[in-house]
Design a protein around this motif. Structure first.
Motif, PDB file in Angstrom:
ATOM      1  N   GLU A   1      -2.409   4.440   6.121  1.00 42.38           N
ATOM      2  CA  GLU A   1      -2.743   3.010   6.142  1.00 42.38           C
ATOM      3  C   GLU A   1      -3.426   2.559   4.847  1.00 42.38           C
ATOM      4  OE1 GLU A   1      -3.319   2.124  10.926  1.00 42.38           O
ATOM      5  OE2 GLU A   1      -5.062   2.259   9.608  1.00 42.38           O
ATOM      6  N   LYS A   2      -4.333   3.380   4.365  1.00 35.51           N
ATOM      7  CA  LYS A   2      -5.069   3.029   3.149  1.00 35.51           C
ATOM      8  C   LYS A   2      -4.418   3.611   1.891  1.00 35.51           C
ATOM      9  CE  LYS A   2      -9.492   2.627   5.527  1.00 35.51           C
ATOM     10  NZ  LYS A   2     -10.889   3.116   5.628  1.00 35.51           N
ATOM     11  N   LYS A   3      -3.351   4.380   2.093  1.00 41.73           N
ATOM     12  CA  LYS A   3      -2.674   5.006   0.954  1.00 41.73           C
ATOM     13  C   LYS A   3      -1.552   4.128   0.403  1.00 41.73           C
ATOM     14  CE  LYS A   3      -4.871   9.016   1.047  1.00 41.73           C
ATOM     15  NZ  LYS A   3      -5.635   9.527  -0.109  1.00 41.73           N
ATOM     16  N   LEU A   4      -1.010   3.258   1.253  1.00 40.13           N
ATOM     17  CA  LEU A   4       0.111   2.428   0.842  1.00 40.13           C
ATOM     18  C   LEU A   4      -0.384   1.056   0.393  1.00 40.13           C
ATOM     19  CD1 LEU A   4       2.633   3.479   3.616  1.00 40.13           C
ATOM     20  CD2 LEU A   4       2.393   4.398   1.318  1.00 40.13           C
ATOM     21  N   TRP A   5       0.537   0.167   0.115  1.00 41.99           N
ATOM     22  CA  TRP A   5       0.194  -1.127  -0.467  1.00 41.99           C
ATOM     23  C   TRP A   5      -0.417  -2.076   0.546  1.00 41.99           C
ATOM     24  CZ3 TRP A   5       0.413  -2.123  -5.601  1.00 41.99           C
ATOM     25  CH2 TRP A   5       1.014  -1.132  -6.374  1.00 41.99           C
ATOM     26  N   ILE A   6      -1.405  -2.824   0.086  1.00 41.41           N
ATOM     27  CA  ILE A   6      -2.053  -3.835   0.917  1.00 41.41           C
ATOM     28  C   ILE A   6      -1.916  -5.195   0.232  1.00 41.41           C
ATOM     29  CG2 ILE A   6      -3.684  -2.284   2.036  1.00 41.41           C
ATOM     30  CD1 ILE A   6      -5.750  -3.033  -0.051  1.00 41.41           C
ATOM     31  N   LYS A   7      -2.296  -6.258   0.922  1.00 50.02           N
ATOM     32  CA  LYS A   7      -2.063  -7.619   0.418  1.00 50.02           C
ATOM     33  C   LYS A   7      -2.712  -7.862  -0.943  1.00 50.02           C
ATOM     34  CE  LYS A   7      -2.048 -12.396   1.984  1.00 50.02           C
ATOM     35  NZ  LYS A   7      -2.394 -13.324   3.070  1.00 50.02           N
ATOM     36  N   GLN A   8      -3.887  -7.277  -1.159  1.00 51.03           N
ATOM     37  CA  GLN A   8      -4.612  -7.496  -2.407  1.00 51.03           C
ATOM     38  C   GLN A   8      -3.900  -6.904  -3.625  1.00 51.03           C
ATOM     39  OE1 GLN A   8      -5.787  -6.714   0.466  1.00 51.03           O
ATOM     40  NE2 GLN A   8      -7.830  -7.514   0.863  1.00 51.03           N
ATOM     41  N   ASP A   9      -2.852  -6.120  -3.394  1.00 49.55           N
ATOM     42  CA  ASP A   9      -2.139  -5.468  -4.498  1.00 49.55           C
ATOM     43  C   ASP A   9      -1.111  -6.385  -5.167  1.00 49.55           C
ATOM     44  OD1 ASP A   9      -3.486  -3.199  -3.685  1.00 49.55           O
ATOM     45  OD2 ASP A   9      -1.865  -2.503  -2.420  1.00 49.55           O
ATOM     46  N   GLU A  10      -0.931  -7.598  -4.663  1.00 50.59           N
ATOM     47  CA  GLU A  10       0.181  -8.438  -5.114  1.00 50.59           C
ATOM     48  C   GLU A  10       0.109  -8.816  -6.592  1.00 50.59           C
ATOM     49  OE1 GLU A  10       1.333 -11.657  -2.701  1.00 50.59           O
ATOM     50  OE2 GLU A  10       1.875 -10.388  -1.015  1.00 50.59           O
TER      51      GLU A  10
ATOM     52  N   ILE B   1      -2.012  19.530  -3.989  1.00 55.87           N
ATOM     53  CA  ILE B   1      -0.559  19.416  -3.872  1.00 55.87           C
ATOM     54  C   ILE B   1      -0.182  18.358  -2.832  1.00 55.87           C
ATOM     55  CG2 ILE B   1       1.553  20.661  -3.246  1.00 55.87           C
ATOM     56  CD1 ILE B   1       0.209  23.155  -4.440  1.00 55.87           C
ATOM     57  N   GLU B   2      -0.988  18.246  -1.773  1.00 57.86           N
ATOM     58  CA  GLU B   2      -0.758  17.185  -0.797  1.00 57.86           C
ATOM     59  C   GLU B   2      -0.874  15.821  -1.470  1.00 57.86           C
ATOM     60  OE1 GLU B   2       0.284  17.222   2.176  1.00 57.86           O
ATOM     61  OE2 GLU B   2       0.125  19.331   2.719  1.00 57.86           O
ATOM     62  N   GLU B   3      -1.780  15.724  -2.420  1.00 62.39           N
ATOM     63  CA  GLU B   3      -1.944  14.469  -3.158  1.00 62.39           C
ATOM     64  C   GLU B   3      -0.662  14.111  -3.910  1.00 62.39           C
ATOM     65  OE1 GLU B   3      -3.937  13.774  -7.191  1.00 62.39           O
ATOM     66  OE2 GLU B   3      -5.568  13.471  -5.769  1.00 62.39           O
ATOM     67  N   LEU B   4       0.031  15.110  -4.399  1.00 63.34           N
ATOM     68  CA  LEU B   4       1.298  14.867  -5.094  1.00 63.34           C
ATOM     69  C   LEU B   4       2.293  14.183  -4.164  1.00 63.34           C
ATOM     70  CD1 LEU B   4       3.338  15.185  -7.420  1.00 63.34           C
ATOM     71  CD2 LEU B   4       3.785  17.510  -6.590  1.00 63.34           C
ATOM     72  N   HIS B   5       2.378  14.672  -2.932  1.00 67.79           N
ATOM     73  CA  HIS B   5       3.302  14.067  -1.965  1.00 67.79           C
ATOM     74  C   HIS B   5       2.886  12.629  -1.644  1.00 67.79           C
ATOM     75  CE1 HIS B   5       6.277  13.889   1.219  1.00 67.79           C
ATOM     76  NE2 HIS B   5       5.345  13.409   2.014  1.00 67.79           N
ATOM     77  N   GLU B   6       1.582  12.403  -1.497  1.00 62.05           N
ATOM     78  CA  GLU B   6       1.086  11.055  -1.218  1.00 62.05           C
ATOM     79  C   GLU B   6       1.442  10.093  -2.354  1.00 62.05           C
ATOM     80  OE1 GLU B   6      -3.075  11.551  -0.571  1.00 62.05           O
ATOM     81  OE2 GLU B   6      -2.781  12.882   1.153  1.00 62.05           O
ATOM     82  N   LEU B   7       1.313  10.556  -3.578  1.00 61.97           N
ATOM     83  CA  LEU B   7       1.661   9.731  -4.735  1.00 61.97           C
ATOM     84  C   LEU B   7       3.157   9.404  -4.758  1.00 61.97           C
ATOM     85  CD1 LEU B   7      -0.464  11.225  -7.649  1.00 61.97           C
ATOM     86  CD2 LEU B   7      -0.446   8.849  -6.918  1.00 61.97           C
ATOM     87  N   TYR B   8       3.951  10.391  -4.414  1.00 58.59           N
ATOM     88  CA  TYR B   8       5.409  10.210  -4.360  1.00 58.59           C
ATOM     89  C   TYR B   8       5.772   9.100  -3.369  1.00 58.59           C
ATOM     90  CZ  TYR B   8      10.229  11.443  -2.927  1.00 58.59           C
ATOM     91  OH  TYR B   8      11.554  11.420  -2.588  1.00 58.59           O
ATOM     92  N   ILE B   9       5.202   9.147  -2.170  1.00 55.11           N
ATOM     93  CA  ILE B   9       5.467   8.129  -1.154  1.00 55.11           C
ATOM     94  C   ILE B   9       4.922   6.773  -1.611  1.00 55.11           C
ATOM     95  CG2 ILE B   9       5.009   7.411   1.228  1.00 55.11           C
ATOM     96  CD1 ILE B   9       6.950   9.793   0.936  1.00 55.11           C
ATOM     97  N   PHE B  10       3.741   6.769  -2.183  1.00 54.45           N
ATOM     98  CA  PHE B  10       3.128   5.537  -2.691  1.00 54.45           C
ATOM     99  C   PHE B  10       4.033   4.852  -3.717  1.00 54.45           C
ATOM    100  CE2 PHE B  10       0.650   3.538  -6.070  1.00 54.45           C
ATOM    101  CZ  PHE B  10      -0.159   2.666  -5.378  1.00 54.45           C
TER     102      PHE B  10
END
Length: 312
Positions: free
Chosen positions: A101-110, A36-45
């Motif tokens: 830090e590793k859950k959100l977007w990084i430069k390589q995601d462009e 369920i915590e993963e659900l929240h992480e996905l929502y923020i992502f």
């Protein structure tokens, strides 16, 4: 309704897993809560994805030569709803949390962001909206929601990308996270405060308490529930009832007896809907019949005290 059904389904899945594996129920419960915590992480992502698409669009404006293309990018770059999200302190705080830090977007995601913008420009939704550049707040909101539903949610490359970065147990978490993002966008109004609170999946621990109590009480009292089911079903012994059908019956009876704020009709309706998803067609009729009889018996024995007017 959406989140509670999700929690019921998650509880069903982990009760079923615990039944098959015979692993200590506390270990299974820990895995369930992590899920369920993963659900929240996905929502923020996914909210950050919207912000990153906007950032990419703003950057691209300086690199585009034709006025027509600039006007097209502005539909995202200067969208009022995304702008409100970009200034929300409850969302922005996550980029300062070490865990994220590793859950959100990084430069390589462009490359993914570039793809999503390109696909937006090709979509019919975009072509219809570009004809009217000066949009109202509601029109901007409708545009971003339609864009999200039609271009972001079904994008196969994005789905693969997310699955590579997250441990997704089936598609339920991603589907629910998308739906919560849509609800968040829909809730934003012109009068909405700058720092409006994001969707709280645990709802001040109320929902967390719900799933823990449902999971634990179903396990603690399953022998009691089984005797009741066997008594009501008459011609059916517990061993003859399919495992998923049995767990669904146990969970519903658990709600009858241990969740006085949930109306019995709501409980029955919810588990019938869940039965349609996971069980055989004939299970729906069987489970509906058993639950109806169980409720009437418990009510007659004064074992059920419900607040009927309280919503689920």
């Amino acid at each position: 309704m959406l989140i509670r059904r999700y929690f019921r389904i998650r509880s069903l899945q982990f009760l079923y897993a615990q039944h098959l594996s015979k692993i200590n129920f506390k270990k299974v419960e820990k895995n369930m809560l992590q899920n369920i915590e993963e659900l929240h992480e996905l929502y923020i992502f996914l909210l950050y994805l919207i912000l990153k698409i906007r950032d990419k669009a703003i950057k691209n404006i300086n690199e585009i030569s034709t006025k027509k293309k600039i006007n097209s990018i502005q539909k995202i770059a200067y969208n009022s709803i995304i702008k409100m999200l970009s200034n929300n302190k409850y969302l922005l705080k996550y980029k300062y949390l070490k865990y994220y830090e590793k859950k959100l977007w990084i430069k390589q995601d462009e490359s993914i962001l570039f793809l999503l913008i390109k696909e937006m420009q090709k979509s019919q939704i975009f072509k219809n909206s570009i004809q009217k550049f000066n949009s109202s707040f509601e029109e901007e909101k409708n545009f971003i929601i339609k864009y999200y539903k039609n271009s972001i949610i079904p994008n196969k490359k994005l789905i693969d990308y997310i699955e590579d970065r997250y441990i997704i147990n089936g598609s339920e978490n991603l589907y629910i996270a998308h739906m919560i993002v849509c609800k968040t966008l829909q809730s934003i109004k012109l009068s909405t405060p700058k720092n409006f609170k994001l969707y709280n999946i645990y709802k001040n621990n109320e929902n967390k308490k719900f799933i823990i109590d449902l999971y634990r009480n179903t396990i603690y009292h399953k022998d009691e529930f089984n005797k009741l089911i066997e008594y009501i079903s008459k011609n059916w012994t517990i061993n003859r009832i399919a495992t998923l059908d049995l767990i669904i019956l146990q969970m519903a009876i658990c709600e009858f007896l241990y969740f006085p704020n949930i109306p019995p009709k709501a409980t029955i309706n919810e588990y019938i809907e869940i039965t349609k998803i996971f069980c055989m067609e004939k299970s729906k009729i069987f489970i509906n019949g058993i639950l109806d009889k169980v409720f009437k018996l418990l009510y007659k024995q004064n074992k059920i005290f419900k607040i009927e007017k309280k919503l689920i």
